[in-house]
Motif scaffolding. Sequence first.
Motif, PDB file in Angstrom:
ATOM      1  N   ALA A   1       0.847  -1.196   0.000  1.00 43.17           N
ATOM      2  CA  ALA A   1       0.000   0.000   0.000  1.00 43.17           C
ATOM      3  C   ALA A   1       0.882   1.245   0.000  1.00 43.17           C
ATOM      4  CB  ALA A   1      -0.924   0.001   1.218  1.00 43.17           C
ATOM      5  N   GLY A   2       0.611   2.192  -0.906  1.00 38.28           N
ATOM      6  CA  GLY A   2       1.389   3.414  -1.010  1.00 38.28           C
ATOM      7  C   GLY A   2       2.517   3.347  -2.006  1.00 38.28           C
ATOM      8  N   ALA A   3       2.804   2.144  -2.531  1.00 36.39           N
ATOM      9  CA  ALA A   3       3.875   2.008  -3.519  1.00 36.39           C
ATOM     10  C   ALA A   3       3.443   2.626  -4.842  1.00 36.39           C
ATOM     11  CB  ALA A   3       4.229   0.538  -3.710  1.00 36.39           C
ATOM     12  N   VAL A   4       4.389   3.322  -5.499  1.00 40.07           N
ATOM     13  CA  VAL A   4       4.105   3.979  -6.772  1.00 40.07           C
ATOM     14  C   VAL A   4       4.498   3.044  -7.908  1.00 40.07           C
ATOM     15  CG1 VAL A   4       4.610   5.950  -8.256  1.00 40.07           C
ATOM     16  CG2 VAL A   4       4.435   6.265  -5.772  1.00 40.07           C
ATOM     17  N   LEU A   5       3.537   2.760  -8.781  1.00 40.33           N
ATOM     18  CA  LEU A   5       3.776   1.853  -9.901  1.00 40.33           C
ATOM     19  C   LEU A   5       4.234   2.626 -11.134  1.00 40.33           C
ATOM     20  CD1 LEU A   5       3.597  -1.012 -11.132  1.00 40.33           C
ATOM     21  CD2 LEU A   5       1.181  -0.529 -11.635  1.00 40.33           C
ATOM     22  N   LEU A   6       3.550   3.730 -11.456  1.00 38.12           N
ATOM     23  CA  LEU A   6       3.878   4.542 -12.620  1.00 38.12           C
ATOM     24  C   LEU A   6       3.945   6.008 -12.206  1.00 38.12           C
ATOM     25  CD1 LEU A   6       1.460   2.933 -15.265  1.00 38.12           C
ATOM     26  CD2 LEU A   6       3.894   2.421 -14.902  1.00 38.12           C
ATOM     27  N   VAL A   7       4.790   6.781 -12.907  1.00 42.42           N
ATOM     28  CA  VAL A   7       4.951   8.189 -12.597  1.00 42.42           C
ATOM     29  C   VAL A   7       4.577   9.022 -13.813  1.00 42.42           C
ATOM     30  CG1 VAL A   7       6.558  10.012 -11.910  1.00 42.42           C
ATOM     31  CG2 VAL A   7       6.762   7.726 -10.921  1.00 42.42           C
ATOM     32  N   GLU A   8       3.713  10.004 -13.592  1.00 37.59           N
ATOM     33  CA  GLU A   8       3.267  10.887 -14.668  1.00 37.59           C
ATOM     34  C   GLU A   8       4.457  11.583 -15.331  1.00 37.59           C
ATOM     35  OE1 GLU A   8       0.458  14.927 -15.099  1.00 37.59           O
ATOM     36  OE2 GLU A   8       0.580  13.839 -13.190  1.00 37.59           O
ATOM     37  N   GLY A   9       4.439  11.619 -16.667  1.00 43.47           N
ATOM     38  CA  GLY A   9       5.480  12.294 -17.408  1.00 43.47           C
ATOM     39  C   GLY A   9       6.620  11.413 -17.860  1.00 43.47           C
ATOM     40  N   GLN A  10       6.786  10.248 -17.248  1.00 48.91           N
ATOM     41  CA  GLN A  10       7.848   9.335 -17.675  1.00 48.91           C
ATOM     42  C   GLN A  10       7.394   8.530 -18.897  1.00 48.91           C
ATOM     43  OE1 GLN A  10       9.001   6.906 -14.325  1.00 48.91           O
ATOM     44  NE2 GLN A  10      10.159   8.577 -13.341  1.00 48.91           N
ATOM     45  N   PRO A  11       8.307   8.231 -19.818  1.00 50.78           N
ATOM     46  CA  PRO A  11       7.920   7.429 -20.988  1.00 50.78           C
ATOM     47  C   PRO A  11       7.588   6.001 -20.570  1.00 50.78           C
ATOM     48  CG  PRO A  11      10.291   7.752 -20.934  1.00 50.78           C
ATOM     49  CD  PRO A  11       9.730   8.611 -19.853  1.00 50.78           C
ATOM     50  N   GLY A  12       6.691   5.373 -21.306  1.00 53.27           N
ATOM     51  CA  GLY A  12       6.295   4.005 -20.958  1.00 53.27           C
ATOM     52  C   GLY A  12       5.966   3.176 -22.178  1.00 53.27           C
ATOM     53  N   ASP A  13       6.113   1.850 -22.056  1.00 52.41           N
ATOM     54  CA  ASP A  13       5.767   0.940 -23.161  1.00 52.41           C
ATOM     55  C   ASP A  13       5.158  -0.355 -22.640  1.00 52.41           C
ATOM     56  OD1 ASP A  13       7.946  -0.191 -21.965  1.00 52.41           O
ATOM     57  OD2 ASP A  13       9.229  -0.187 -23.760  1.00 52.41           O
TER      58      ASP A  13
END
Length: 327
Positions: free
Chosen positions: A4-16
């Motif tokens: 709980a509270g762990a960040v999976l994805l961060v806004e603005g970072q590239p992803g695929d």
Amino acid sequence: PLLAGAVLLVEGQPGDVAFLIVEGELDILKALGTSEERLLAVAGAGEIVGEMSLLNPGQPRSASIRARVPTTVMELGPIDFDHLMRRNPVLFYEMARELSRRLRDSDNATIRDLRAKNQALARTLEELKAAQAEIVEKQVIEHELAVARDIQRAILPRHLPRVPGFDFGLRIEPARAVGGDFYDFIPLARGKLGIVVGDVAGKGVPAALVMGLTRSLLRPEAGHGRSPLQTTRAINRYLQETNQSGLFVTLLYGILDPATRRFTYVRAGHEMPLLYDTGGVFQPQAMALGQPLGVLDTPALVEQSLTLPPGGLLLLQLTLGRAQVIG
């Protein structure tokens, strides 16, 4: 697995890659970790998050993903996503509908935020307008008080009288811009001098107005050659007729005869005169009745007198200042 509270994805970072939620819940957030952080949606088991990067590989993520509770996810790469779409084409339409819903919800949330900010700005603007109006009103009042102070000072004598054998000193310190404390020196027949110190109950403009009224009544009455007792009773009668404010006046009015050094006075609720001999020794005076003016139809008033010794001091007190006659 995610705590709980762990960040999976961060806004603005590239992803695929995207993620399929096996169990648990994920928060979809904008402006993560800032004062503008906003929750867009909560995704649960069976939903896919981060799928926009599979449709537009390498593009910046449009939102951040954080585990609301302990959550398990399965990573979906481009190949996995392609196989999944081929095996289950309906899933593509479901994804399109979900993306449409999210876009609509995001637009609605943005509109709500803008409306809330506009309302807050409107309230702030009204508060600023009200504050500006108060400042302007305060400046107007301060200007009017300054004018009233100048007028009141102009009413009071600008110069001390010159009487052979006597020196006069004066000090007055009003508590406000205008007030009810006043003094006056009134030249009388046969070289005599009327002296008055007074105070109107209360402070500010109402007291100043009653002060001006009292002084304007006293001068002509004293000029008729009447005794301090007669003059004070006449002033009380006029105040009863014209003063509707309920404010009362205390004053000490006396007549100084330089030839005999005799000071005859009436004390209407005011401080007793203080007399000191040539050596600075205090000479107590008998206290007679003396009630304030403007309250009773017939206040108890008694005329008294004292003789100033050469080189002595007579002190007449105001509430917040003092006038003195030195002989």
